[in-house]
Design a protein around this motif. Structure first.
Motif, PDB file in Angstrom:
ATOM      1  N   ASP A 127       6.511  38.537   7.933  1.00 55.84           N
ATOM      2  CA  ASP A 127       6.700  39.989   7.911  1.00 55.84           C
ATOM      3  C   ASP A 127       5.696  40.706   8.795  1.00 55.84           C
ATOM      4  O   ASP A 127       5.554  41.926   8.718  1.00 55.84           O
ATOM      5  N   GLY A 128       5.009  39.965   9.651  1.00 57.87           N
ATOM      6  CA  GLY A 128       3.963  40.555  10.480  1.00 57.87           C
ATOM      7  C   GLY A 128       4.500  41.132  11.779  1.00 57.87           C
ATOM      8  O   GLY A 128       5.525  40.701  12.306  1.00 57.87           O
ATOM      9  N   GLN A 129       3.776  42.112  12.312  1.00 56.50           N
ATOM     10  CA  GLN A 129       4.171  42.779  13.548  1.00 56.50           C
ATOM     11  C   GLN A 129       3.283  42.401  14.729  1.00 56.50           C
ATOM     12  O   GLN A 129       3.558  42.827  15.857  1.00 56.50           O
ATOM     13  N   ASN A 137       1.668  40.144  17.772  1.00 60.89           N
ATOM     14  CA  ASN A 137       2.366  39.333  18.767  1.00 60.89           C
ATOM     15  C   ASN A 137       2.559  37.897  18.310  1.00 60.89           C
ATOM     16  O   ASN A 137       3.590  37.273  18.591  1.00 60.89           O
ATOM     17  N   ASP A 173       2.768  36.814  15.198  1.00 60.79           N
ATOM     18  CA  ASP A 173       3.477  36.690  13.924  1.00 60.79           C
ATOM     19  C   ASP A 173       4.956  36.396  14.131  1.00 60.79           C
ATOM     20  O   ASP A 173       5.473  36.421  15.257  1.00 60.79           O
ATOM     21  N   GLY A 211       7.495  38.173  12.588  1.00 56.33           N
ATOM     22  CA  GLY A 211       8.186  39.292  11.960  1.00 56.33           C
ATOM     23  C   GLY A 211       9.622  39.473  12.423  1.00 56.33           C
ATOM     24  O   GLY A 211      10.498  39.808  11.619  1.00 56.33           O
ATOM     25  N   SER A 212       9.899  39.261  13.697  1.00 54.41           N
ATOM     26  CA  SER A 212      11.272  39.407  14.196  1.00 54.41           C
ATOM     27  C   SER A 212      12.185  38.361  13.570  1.00 54.41           C
ATOM     28  O   SER A 212      13.330  38.652  13.217  1.00 54.41           O
ATOM     29  N   ALA A 255      12.766  39.425   9.943  1.00 53.83           N
ATOM     30  CA  ALA A 255      13.701  40.543   9.836  1.00 53.83           C
ATOM     31  C   ALA A 255      15.137  40.080  10.023  1.00 53.83           C
ATOM     32  O   ALA A 255      16.053  40.540   9.331  1.00 53.83           O
ATOM     33  N   SER A 312       7.424  33.298  17.721  1.00 54.23           N
ATOM     34  CA  SER A 312       6.568  34.475  17.542  1.00 54.23           C
ATOM     35  C   SER A 312       7.260  35.704  18.108  1.00 54.23           C
ATOM     36  O   SER A 312       8.221  35.621  18.886  1.00 54.23           O
ATOM     37  N   ASN A 313       6.760  36.872  17.718  1.00 50.49           N
ATOM     38  CA  ASN A 313       7.335  38.124  18.201  1.00 50.49           C
ATOM     39  C   ASN A 313       7.301  38.217  19.718  1.00 50.49           C
ATOM     40  O   ASN A 313       8.152  38.879  20.323  1.00 50.49           O
ATOM     41  N   THR A 314       6.329  37.570  20.344  1.00 50.17           N
ATOM     42  CA  THR A 314       6.201  37.641  21.805  1.00 50.17           C
ATOM     43  C   THR A 314       7.299  36.868  22.500  1.00 50.17           C
ATOM     44  O   THR A 314       7.855  37.324  23.504  1.00 50.17           O
TER      45      THR A 314
END
Length: 448
Positions: A166-168, A170, A172, A174-175, A178, A373-375
């Protein structure tokens, strides 16, 4: 009766017969349209029909799915909603559609949490969900969530520097979290130190690149989860963070030293040789029909020591010309066999299965966490692969993804020349042609 009268009578009967046949055909077509509901979609990408994935999804329904639209007595609004929902009902008679005027049933509207005009309430086998966005993507994903019969959590361990679902940040995940939530999974973060054991409804345990060692009690809780037949997704990192030896031994996995270097990345325009590319996948349910390229930054290669209990298969394999670089990733790098650097293809991930406690246990160990990761999750097919892997671990690989389709034929793009030709044709050539044709008809009648 004269010949003229006979011909006139014949023409009258012919005209009457023609009109009678025409009316009969029209009536027959009207009757057939009520008896047989057929439709053809000639739009680009068949956007007015259900995607094959949606069709396969609603075919899984084995009980009535009731869809109630809370829309006011507005024919235009209800017509637009019904147009979308009818695509489902035409293919699945178990789907029931109903309209409710919120002004006439305010108590029911309030109890169900309806907030906007036209909002849908879907109910299936005691489970229900509200939906405000009315399109195929949203409706099919809601049906997909309702098909998940039990609430099985995807649990990420926290407290040791792991990537958060659930982290935002880079680094994490999170994407990914979600997207899993949107598809009906329950995603939870769990500080393992505060729990004696993992929750009983843990569907998949995620160990996402911890940076600090687990305590002895925490390791025992993870081992109990594995020994009890629980599913596991373990994301390792090259030469970073702890790699608990007892867990690796239990699974028969060993990370190779160094970071995977892939010169093939340059062929895709990537200037970072530490990004490994995977473009082919084995015949495995987790990646069945998967054809997208996936990218793995700063990945570790894995080796397998077969065990008697596990059935292990290589899931992700790099291209040739790769190796595990043990030196600094600076300047010109080349493989040095003397340092234990192995030539590719190298394995980046293994799937493991075994029968335990009368069920099939599933585990995936990957040598990279950055790709989710989100990145990096938006690169290539990284997100789709992550969803597929977790579906397989959850035993939900039968649920299908419903991609949105782009309407490519809504906009007609013409060059200036093409526009001028069309304009000239309609404004000059077509009127002249019609005038000429009319003149010829008039001239021929005058001569007759």
């Amino acid at each position: 009766m004269t010949d003229t009268a006979h011909r006139s009578m014949s023409r009258w009967f012919e005209a009457a017969g023609f009109h009678l046949l025409l009316l009969t055909a029209a009536a027959l077509l009207g009757w057939l349209s009520h008896q047989y509901n057929l439709a053809w979609d000639w739009s680009d990408s068949a956007r007015n029909s259900l995607h094959p994935a949606s069709r396969a999804l609603i075919a899984r329904l084995d009980a009535p799915l009731r869809i109630t639209s809370f829309a006011p007595e507005n024919p235009v609004l209800r017509g637009q909603i019904l147009e979308v929902l009818e695509r489902y009902r035409r293919l699945q008679p178990l789907i029931e559609i109903d309209f409710v005027n919120p002004a006439m049933e305010p108590t029911r509207t309030r109890e169900l949490g309806i907030q906007v005009a036209g909002e849908l309430h879907l109910s299936y086998q005691g489970r229900s969900e509200n939906l405000r966005v009315i399109d195929e993507q949203s409706i099919s994903n809601t049906i997909q969530r309702l098909l998940l019969r039990t609430e099985r959590w995807i649990v990420g361990i926290q407290g040791h520097g792991e990537r958060r679902l659930d982290g935002q940040a880079n680094h994490d995940l999170g994407s990914l979290g979600a997207e899993l939530t949107r598809k009906g999974y329950r995603v939870r973060e769990l500080p393992l130190g505060t729990q004696g054991d993992l929750p009983a409804n843990t569907g998949v345990l995620v160990i996402a690149s911890p940076q600090r060692d687990y305590l002895a009690g925490e390791l025992r809780a993870i081992e109990r989860h594995i020994e009890g037949g629980g599913s596991l997704l373990w994301l390792l990192e090259p030469d970073q963070g702890p790699h608990p030896a007892q867990l690796l031994e239990l699974l028969g996995i060993t990370p190779l030293p160094g970071t995977v270097v892939d010169p093939n990345a340059a062929d895709l325009g990537l200037d970072n040789p530490a990004i490994a590319i995977v473009n082919a996948y084995p015949d495995h349910p987790a990646v069945e029909h998967f054809r997208l390229v996936t990218l793995y930054p700063q990945a570790a290669a894995l080796s397998l020591q077969p065990t008697a209990s596990w059935q292990a298969r290589a899931l992700l394999t790099t291209l040739p010309r790769t190796w595990n670089e043990t030196g600094p990733l600076k300047g010109r790098v080349a493989r040095d066999p003397q340092q234990g650097e192995l030539a590719g293809p190298l394995v980046l991930g293994y799937s493991l299965e075994r029968r335990i406690h009368d069920k099939t246990q599933r585990v995936i160990v990957l040598g990279d966490g950055d790709f989710l990761s989100n990145t990096y999750i938006g690169n290539g097919g990284n997100l789709d692969l992550g969803i597929n892997l977790l579906r397989w671990l959850s035993g939900d690989e039968g649920l299908l993804d419903i991609p949105s389709r782009v309407a490519n034929d809504l906009l007609l793009q013409l060059s200036d020349t093409q526009g001028a030709i069309i304009g000239l044709g309609f404004l000059l050539i077509l009127p002249v042609a019609l005038f000429t044709a009319g003149g010829l008809v008039w001239w021929r009648r005058g001569r007759a």
